[in-house]
Design a protein around this motif. Sequence first.
Motif, mmCIF file in Angstrom:
data_model
loop_
_atom_site.group_PDB
_atom_site.id
_atom_site.type_symbol
_atom_site.label_atom_id
_atom_site.label_comp_id
_atom_site.label_asym_id
_atom_site.label_seq_id
_atom_site.Cartn_x
_atom_site.Cartn_y
_atom_site.Cartn_z
ATOM 1 N N GLY A 31 0.854 -1.186 -0.110
ATOM 2 C CA GLY A 31 0.083 0.038 0.109
ATOM 3 C C GLY A 31 0.961 1.375 0.051
ATOM 4 N N ALA A 32 0.583 2.120 -1.084
ATOM 5 C CA ALA A 32 1.482 3.266 -1.030
ATOM 6 C C ALA A 32 0.757 4.506 -0.407
ATOM 7 C CB ALA A 32 1.627 3.714 -2.533
ATOM 8 N N ILE A 33 1.516 5.491 -0.161
ATOM 9 C CA ILE A 33 0.652 6.524 0.480
ATOM 10 C C ILE A 33 0.902 7.805 -0.266
ATOM 11 C CG2 ILE A 33 0.806 5.572 2.977
ATOM 12 C CD1 ILE A 33 3.122 7.422 3.511
ATOM 13 N N HIS A 34 1.582 7.652 -1.364
ATOM 14 C CA HIS A 34 1.637 8.631 -2.620
ATOM 15 C C HIS A 34 2.289 9.971 -1.953
ATOM 16 C CE1 HIS A 34 -1.355 6.210 -4.512
ATOM 17 N NE2 HIS A 34 -2.476 6.752 -3.858
ATOM 18 N N GLY A 35 1.940 11.097 -2.159
ATOM 19 C CA GLY A 35 2.847 12.277 -1.729
ATOM 20 C C GLY A 35 3.183 12.265 -0.397
ATOM 21 N N GLN A 36 2.615 11.317 0.335
ATOM 22 C CA GLN A 36 2.981 11.480 1.706
ATOM 23 C C GLN A 36 4.431 10.694 1.940
ATOM 24 O OE1 GLN A 36 0.395 9.707 4.475
ATOM 25 N NE2 GLN A 36 1.036 10.242 6.352
ATOM 26 N N HIS A 37 5.013 10.004 0.912
ATOM 27 C CA HIS A 37 5.862 9.366 0.964
ATOM 28 C C HIS A 37 7.143 10.431 1.098
ATOM 29 C CE1 HIS A 37 4.930 5.048 0.303
ATOM 30 N NE2 HIS A 37 4.404 5.516 -0.770
ATOM 31 N N ARG A 38 6.937 11.679 0.353
ATOM 32 C CA ARG A 38 7.910 12.708 0.345
ATOM 33 C C ARG A 38 7.941 13.209 1.666
ATOM 34 N NH1 ARG A 38 6.462 14.145 -5.471
ATOM 35 N NH2 ARG A 38 8.088 13.047 -6.648
ATOM 36 N N ARG A 39 7.037 13.115 2.597
ATOM 37 C CA ARG A 39 6.889 13.867 3.936
ATOM 38 C C ARG A 39 7.390 12.924 5.204
ATOM 39 N NH1 ARG A 39 2.635 15.296 0.975
ATOM 40 N NH2 ARG A 39 0.998 14.266 2.610
ATOM 41 N N SER A 42 9.582 7.405 8.405
ATOM 42 C CA SER A 42 9.465 5.882 8.461
ATOM 43 C C SER A 42 8.809 5.347 7.294
ATOM 44 C CB SER A 42 8.416 5.731 9.640
ATOM 45 O OG SER A 42 7.074 6.526 9.472
ATOM 46 N N TYR A 43 8.290 5.871 6.269
ATOM 47 C CA TYR A 43 7.720 5.377 5.041
ATOM 48 C C TYR A 43 8.081 6.244 3.873
ATOM 49 C CZ TYR A 43 4.823 2.256 2.130
ATOM 50 O OH TYR A 43 4.237 1.302 1.332
ATOM 51 N N SER A 44 9.278 6.281 3.833
ATOM 52 C CA SER A 44 9.976 7.443 2.980
ATOM 53 C C SER A 44 10.111 6.654 1.547
ATOM 54 C CB SER A 44 11.347 7.918 3.360
ATOM 55 O OG SER A 44 12.139 6.832 3.412
ATOM 56 N N LEU A 45 10.435 7.511 0.677
ATOM 57 C CA LEU A 45 10.727 6.760 -0.686
ATOM 58 C C LEU A 45 11.762 5.686 -0.593
ATOM 59 C CD1 LEU A 45 9.989 9.667 -2.985
ATOM 60 C CD2 LEU A 45 8.423 7.679 -2.835
ATOM 61 N N GLY A 59 -2.522 2.599 -3.934
ATOM 62 C CA GLY A 59 -2.762 3.229 -2.816
ATOM 63 C C GLY A 59 -3.366 2.381 -1.565
ATOM 64 N N ALA A 60 -2.704 2.774 -0.679
ATOM 65 C CA ALA A 60 -3.092 1.790 0.639
ATOM 66 C C ALA A 60 -4.554 1.632 0.814
ATOM 67 C CB ALA A 60 -2.217 2.315 1.958
ATOM 68 N N TRP A 61 -5.321 2.626 0.771
ATOM 69 C CA TRP A 61 -6.623 2.342 0.933
ATOM 70 C C TRP A 61 -7.307 1.202 0.228
ATOM 71 C CZ3 TRP A 61 -9.886 7.389 1.523
ATOM 72 C CH2 TRP A 61 -9.465 8.160 2.629
ATOM 73 N N HIS A 62 -6.912 0.889 -0.872
ATOM 74 C CA HIS A 62 -7.410 -0.047 -1.942
ATOM 75 C C HIS A 62 -7.186 -1.416 -1.368
ATOM 76 C CE1 HIS A 62 -8.908 2.643 -4.897
ATOM 77 N NE2 HIS A 62 -7.630 3.312 -4.759
ATOM 78 N N ASP A 72 1.698 6.939 8.577
ATOM 79 C CA ASP A 72 2.755 6.901 7.602
ATOM 80 C C ASP A 72 3.850 5.522 8.447
ATOM 81 O OD1 ASP A 72 3.772 8.015 9.858
ATOM 82 O OD2 ASP A 72 5.352 9.381 8.726
ATOM 83 N N ASP A 73 3.222 4.908 9.067
ATOM 84 C CA ASP A 73 3.877 3.542 9.667
ATOM 85 C C ASP A 73 3.804 2.569 8.760
ATOM 86 O OD1 ASP A 73 5.000 1.402 10.681
ATOM 87 O OD2 ASP A 73 3.964 2.082 12.967
ATOM 88 N N PRO A 74 4.862 2.123 7.873
ATOM 89 C CA PRO A 74 4.544 0.873 7.050
ATOM 90 C C PRO A 74 3.994 -0.247 7.741
ATOM 91 C CG PRO A 74 6.958 1.407 7.236
ATOM 92 C CD PRO A 74 6.007 2.477 7.911
#
Length: 257
Positions: free
Chosen positions: A38-46, A49-52, A229-232, A165-167
């Motif tokens: 599950g990805a968190i899209h733009g939040q990865h850049r911020r 703990s779940y950076s790119l 996206g993580a919601w899916h 944002d905790d993977p």
Amino acid sequence: MIFFRFVLLGLLPALIACSAPTEKQVSRPGDNIVTVIGAIHGQHRRSDSYSLPVLKAAIENFNPDVILLELPPESFAKASVNYKAFGEVRESRADDFPELTDVVFPLQQKLGFEMIPVAAWTQKIAEDRRATLADLQKDSLRAKDWATYQVAITDYNRAVSGRSDDPLFIHSDAYDNAVKARQEVYQTLFGDDLGLGGWQNINAAHYRNVTAALDNIKGQEKRVLILYGAWHKYWFLAQLETRDDIQLIDAAELFSD
């Protein structure tokens, strides 16, 4: 004493059979190995703990042969051409997904996996959904529905607070249950209004493409990553559990030290 020994020996085959793993738990020759990140899209850049780079390491840990991407075919085709020509994706839909532009496309050069677009999203679906939700929010006759939905959003925010944002949390039942609770309210109240953009309909459309992709490589013993996206994620996992030709791997294992 001898009698009890004979009884136990007689029961031993049955006990072994009961404790043996079910067929679905056993990896059979030909099964593809599948996981859903599950990805968190733009939040990865911020996120730290779940950076790119954290996402990149998880993908490398899985070492996929195939990645199913959250892009429609037209966007993927343009992104692929641009990346080959310029070393950058330069595609508007893909630009919303840094997990693709900054991780998957560059990593493909290193790992050599196949990329398959499986998103059913279209610009028209997105625009129609946005317009319909704006109308619903202003409709006094739907005020109660909108208030109920806001409560569901608040409950979700409370459930994921400090962990969004905790993977390891994102790849847990607790996260999936929080998303499911929110989105089922959304679907119940507004699904019919949103048509193709409704939560049930868009997930079903996405998953039809996932199904087609998995069917095309059935029996090839490939390692398949579904990156969405993580919601899916909870929706996809429920459908994947019904397949008998794959071994489903918990993506949380990819983020563990």
